[in-house]
Write a protein that holds these residues in place. Structure first.
Motif, PDB file in Angstrom:
ATOM      1  N   GLN A  64      15.140   7.700  -0.317  1.00  0.00           N
ATOM      2  CA  GLN A  64      15.027   8.280  -1.658  1.00  0.00           C
ATOM      3  C   GLN A  64      16.393   8.283  -2.325  1.00  0.00           C
ATOM      4  OE1 GLN A  64      11.819   9.326  -2.774  1.00  0.00           O
ATOM      5  NE2 GLN A  64      11.459   8.152  -0.913  1.00  0.00           N
ATOM      6  N   ASP A  85       4.199   3.699  -1.906  1.00  0.00           N
ATOM      7  CA  ASP A  85       4.507   4.252  -3.239  1.00  0.00           C
ATOM      8  C   ASP A  85       4.962   3.168  -4.208  1.00  0.00           C
ATOM      9  OD1 ASP A  85       3.855   6.899  -2.867  1.00  0.00           O
ATOM     10  OD2 ASP A  85       5.823   7.424  -2.065  1.00  0.00           O
ATOM     11  N   SER A  86       5.734   2.191  -3.695  1.00  0.00           N
ATOM     12  CA  SER A  86       6.219   1.126  -4.592  1.00  0.00           C
ATOM     13  C   SER A  86       5.053   0.348  -5.181  1.00  0.00           C
ATOM     14  CB  SER A  86       7.120   0.139  -3.847  1.00  0.00           C
ATOM     15  OG  SER A  86       8.256   0.782  -3.386  1.00  0.00           O
ATOM     16  N   GLY A 145       0.809  -1.212   0.000  1.00  0.00           N
ATOM     17  CA  GLY A 145       0.000   0.000   0.000  1.00  0.00           C
ATOM     18  C   GLY A 145       0.843   1.263   0.000  1.00  0.00           C
ATOM     19  N   ILE A 203       6.226  -4.633  -0.794  1.00  0.00           N
ATOM     20  CA  ILE A 203       5.918  -4.399   0.628  1.00  0.00           C
ATOM     21  C   ILE A 203       7.131  -3.863   1.393  1.00  0.00           C
ATOM     22  CG2 ILE A 203       4.026  -6.059   0.718  1.00  0.00           C
ATOM     23  CD1 ILE A 203       6.004  -8.073   1.975  1.00  0.00           C
ATOM     24  N   ARG A 211      -3.426  -4.782   3.184  1.00  0.00           N
ATOM     25  CA  ARG A 211      -3.884  -5.350   4.468  1.00  0.00           C
ATOM     26  C   ARG A 211      -4.719  -4.381   5.308  1.00  0.00           C
ATOM     27  NH1 ARG A 211       1.995  -5.919   7.502  1.00  0.00           N
ATOM     28  NH2 ARG A 211       2.527  -3.706   7.528  1.00  0.00           N
ATOM     29  N   ARG A 212      -4.779  -3.123   4.902  1.00  0.00           N
ATOM     30  CA  ARG A 212      -5.595  -2.146   5.653  1.00  0.00           C
ATOM     31  C   ARG A 212      -6.633  -1.520   4.725  1.00  0.00           C
ATOM     32  NH1 ARG A 212      -3.115   2.320   7.393  1.00  0.00           N
ATOM     33  NH2 ARG A 212      -1.310   2.162   6.012  1.00  0.00           N
ATOM     34  N   ARG A 240      -0.667   4.077   2.352  1.00  0.00           N
ATOM     35  CA  ARG A 240       0.281   5.043   2.893  1.00  0.00           C
ATOM     36  C   ARG A 240       1.018   5.796   1.766  1.00  0.00           C
ATOM     37  NH1 ARG A 240       4.261   3.269   6.681  1.00  0.00           N
ATOM     38  NH2 ARG A 240       2.794   1.697   7.395  1.00  0.00           N
TER      39      ARG A 240
HETATM   40  P1  NAP Z   1       6.666   1.341   2.390  1.00  0.00           P
HETATM   41  O1  NAP Z   1       6.354   2.791   2.237  1.00  0.00           O
HETATM   42  O2  NAP Z   1       7.325   0.865   3.632  1.00  0.00           O
HETATM   43  O3  NAP Z   1       5.306   0.558   2.196  1.00  0.00           O
HETATM   44  C1  NAP Z   1       5.250  -0.835   2.348  1.00  0.00           C
HETATM   45  C2  NAP Z   1       3.784  -1.264   2.179  1.00  0.00           C
HETATM   46  O4  NAP Z   1       3.741  -2.689   2.244  1.00  0.00           O
HETATM   47  C3  NAP Z   1       2.867  -0.715   3.266  1.00  0.00           C
HETATM   48  O5  NAP Z   1       1.647  -0.324   2.705  1.00  0.00           O
HETATM   49  C4  NAP Z   1       2.727  -1.901   4.213  1.00  0.00           C
HETATM   50  O6  NAP Z   1       1.462  -1.956   4.824  1.00  0.00           O
HETATM   51  C5  NAP Z   1       2.851  -3.085   3.280  1.00  0.00           C
HETATM   52  N1  NAP Z   1       3.424  -4.239   3.954  1.00  0.00           N
HETATM   53  C6  NAP Z   1       4.601  -4.321   4.651  1.00  0.00           C
HETATM   54  N2  NAP Z   1       4.815  -5.576   5.089  1.00  0.00           N
HETATM   55  C7  NAP Z   1       3.754  -6.308   4.675  1.00  0.00           C
HETATM   56  C8  NAP Z   1       3.377  -7.655   4.828  1.00  0.00           C
HETATM   57  N3  NAP Z   1       4.152  -8.528   5.478  1.00  0.00           N
HETATM   58  N4  NAP Z   1       2.211  -8.049   4.282  1.00  0.00           N
HETATM   59  C9  NAP Z   1       1.422  -7.177   3.611  1.00  0.00           C
HETATM   60  N5  NAP Z   1       1.705  -5.895   3.431  1.00  0.00           N
HETATM   61  C10 NAP Z   1       2.870  -5.460   3.956  1.00  0.00           C
HETATM   62  O7  NAP Z   1       7.600   0.807   1.205  1.00  0.00           O
HETATM   63  P2  NAP Z   1       7.681   1.288  -0.318  1.00  0.00           P
HETATM   64  O8  NAP Z   1       6.361   1.434  -0.927  1.00  0.00           O
HETATM   65  O9  NAP Z   1       8.649   0.327  -0.916  1.00  0.00           O
HETATM   66  O10 NAP Z   1       8.360   2.718  -0.239  1.00  0.00           O
HETATM   67  C11 NAP Z   1       9.593   2.907   0.457  1.00  0.00           C
HETATM   68  C12 NAP Z   1      10.040   4.356   0.322  1.00  0.00           C
HETATM   69  O11 NAP Z   1      10.400   4.629  -1.032  1.00  0.00           O
HETATM   70  C13 NAP Z   1       8.976   5.352   0.708  1.00  0.00           C
HETATM   71  O12 NAP Z   1       9.580   6.430   1.358  1.00  0.00           O
HETATM   72  C14 NAP Z   1       8.411   5.768  -0.613  1.00  0.00           C
HETATM   73  O13 NAP Z   1       7.868   7.079  -0.574  1.00  0.00           O
HETATM   74  C15 NAP Z   1       9.617   5.709  -1.517  1.00  0.00           C
HETATM   75  N6  NAP Z   1       9.234   5.460  -2.913  1.00  0.00           N
HETATM   76  C16 NAP Z   1       9.040   6.550  -3.712  1.00  0.00           C
HETATM   77  C17 NAP Z   1       8.680   6.382  -5.036  1.00  0.00           C
HETATM   78  C18 NAP Z   1       8.474   7.599  -5.887  1.00  0.00           C
HETATM   79  O14 NAP Z   1       8.296   8.673  -5.359  1.00  0.00           O
HETATM   80  N7  NAP Z   1       8.529   7.476  -7.205  1.00  0.00           N
HETATM   81  C19 NAP Z   1       8.486   5.105  -5.558  1.00  0.00           C
HETATM   82  C20 NAP Z   1       8.677   4.010  -4.719  1.00  0.00           C
HETATM   83  C21 NAP Z   1       9.046   4.209  -3.396  1.00  0.00           C
HETATM   84  P3  NAP Z   1       1.003  -0.881   5.934  1.00  0.00           P
HETATM   85  O15 NAP Z   1       0.702   0.364   5.180  1.00  0.00           O
HETATM   86  O16 NAP Z   1      -0.185  -1.518   6.543  1.00  0.00           O
HETATM   87  O17 NAP Z   1       2.148  -0.752   6.880  1.00  0.00           O
END
Ligand code: NAP
Length: 316
Positions: free
Chosen positions: A290, A157-158, A155, A242, A178-179, A183
């Motif tokens: 980032q 950005d990825s 949920g 995730i 899951r929610r 985010r």
């Molecule tokens: P993240 O923000 O940590 O989000 C992980 C998501 O996966 C959350 O929604 C989380 O759920 C869910 N999750 C985690 N463990 C899980 C599990 N065991 N089972 C089911 N769902 C699970 O990770 P991300 O999306 O990889 O992003 C990481 C960072 O990179 C962030 O700061 C993001 O802004 C940045 N990013 C930026 C861009 C862009 O701007 N182009 C692109 C990609 C990533 P919950 O919400 O319930 O915790």
């Protein structure tokens, strides 16, 4: 001149943090050596458009950005060595790096910029079917799912980015979260939610991946996080988005880590608890993660290493 297999600055990892550290250290005439794995360039090499790295008005492809950074570092004398560091002796002087090709290097300072890797659900069926319908890299595998129905878990950005990217190939993409709210940033959510091929299933977690290596993935078993009801959701592919876990396994217990395994640095610096050892980028950043913040801390690490070398009279 430094001795063979010795460097003033060993940089572990060739993502945005490591390469920025290399640009700064090589311009300081420290002749840094970057140790990189078989896929140099870090996480940006498995993304598509990078739209938020300052200086690129129309965006730039992640792999291209890393190639340019590598050439920029090499132009000032950075040496790239392809090998994984499998074990380290950081408290000795100089510090010792054991590589997986059997060779050994010594270094006056070490910058750890080994980044983070995709987190998995931890299911046996998930690892059994990884590469047979399960993937943690939309950019790498999206093409294989042309005209197929697939699901993306997550949920953040990825998950939004991967779902939007995968919708170019797949006939239908379902985000399973899951929610009951994402985010992810507003703009990324809107892009996904407004896409005609993307649907969302809220309040569900994947408890098993169904299928076999011959047929591929056929469904995911879901558990409702509110009612605990179990159901099977037919799909031909599962993409995990995730989050990530920091790559610190090779360090053993040498450096301090927080409860999630990220390296701990002295606030406002890149200094770890071991003198002459610095950490930069996602391996020490649970919060921002980032490309630009990784590049920023990579710059800080090179400056911190340069100061440390000067203080200890170790520059040529
Ligand atoms: P993240 O923000 O940590 O989000 C992980 C998501 O996966 C959350 O929604 C989380 O759920 C869910 N999750 C985690 N463990 C899980 C599990 N065991 N089972 C089911 N769902 C699970 O990770 P991300 O999306 O990889 O992003 C990481 C960072 O990179 C962030 O700061 C993001 O802004 C940045 N990013 C930026 C861009 C862009 O701007 N182009 C692109 C990609 C990533 P919950 O919400 O319930 O915790």
């Amino acid at each position: 001149m430094t001795q063979p297999n010795h460097t003033h600055v060993a940089i572990l990892g060739s993502g945005a943090a490591g390469l920025t550290a290399a640009i700064y250290a090589s311009r300081a005439r420290l002749e840094p050596v970057v140790f990189h794995g078989h896929q140099p360039g870090g996480q940006l090499t498995i993304t598509t458009d990078v739209e938020n790295f300052p200086g690129f008005e129309h965006g730039i492809m992640g792999p291209e950005l890393m190639q340019v950074m590598t050439r920029q570092a090499e132009r000032f004398g950075t040496r790239m060595v392809q090998a994984y560091v499998s074990r380290v002796e950081l408290e000795s002087s100089p510090k010792v790096l054991h590589l997986d090709d059997g060779s050994t290097w010594t270094a006056d300072t070490v910058i750890v910029g080994t980044g983070a890797s995709a987190r998995l659900l931890g299911l046996e069926s998930e690892s059994h079917l990884m590469g047979y319908g399960v993937s943690a890299c939309a950019t790498c595998d999206g093409f294989f799912f042309t005209d197929k129905k697939i699901v993306v878990v997550g949920g953040g950005d990825s998950a939004m980015e991967e779902a939007t990217f995968l919708a170019k190939f797949a006939s239908e993409v379902t985000i399973i979260h899951r929610r009951d709210s994402f985010r992810a940033s507003q703009i990324m959510q809107e892009r996904a939610l407004n896409h005609p091929k993307i649907k969302v299933v809220w309040n569900k977690e994947v408890t098993e991946v169904l299928g076999d290596r011959e047929a591929g993935v056929t469904a995911v078993r879901l558990r409702d996080t509110v009612t605990s009801e179990v159901s099977d959701f037919p799909t031909e592919g599962l993409f995990l988005a995730i989050g990530h876990v920091p790559n610190t396994g090779f360090l053993g217990d040498t450096l301090e880590k927080d409860e999630s395994g990220y390296l701990v640095v002295e606030p406002g610096t890149t200094r770890t608890r071991i003198p002459g050892v610095f950490a930069a980028g996602d391996v020490a950043d649970k919060k921002y993660r980032q490309a630009i913040t990784a590049a920023g801390t990579g710059c800080m690490a090179a400056l911190d290493a340069e100061h440390w070398l000067t203080e200890h009279g170790l520059t040529d």
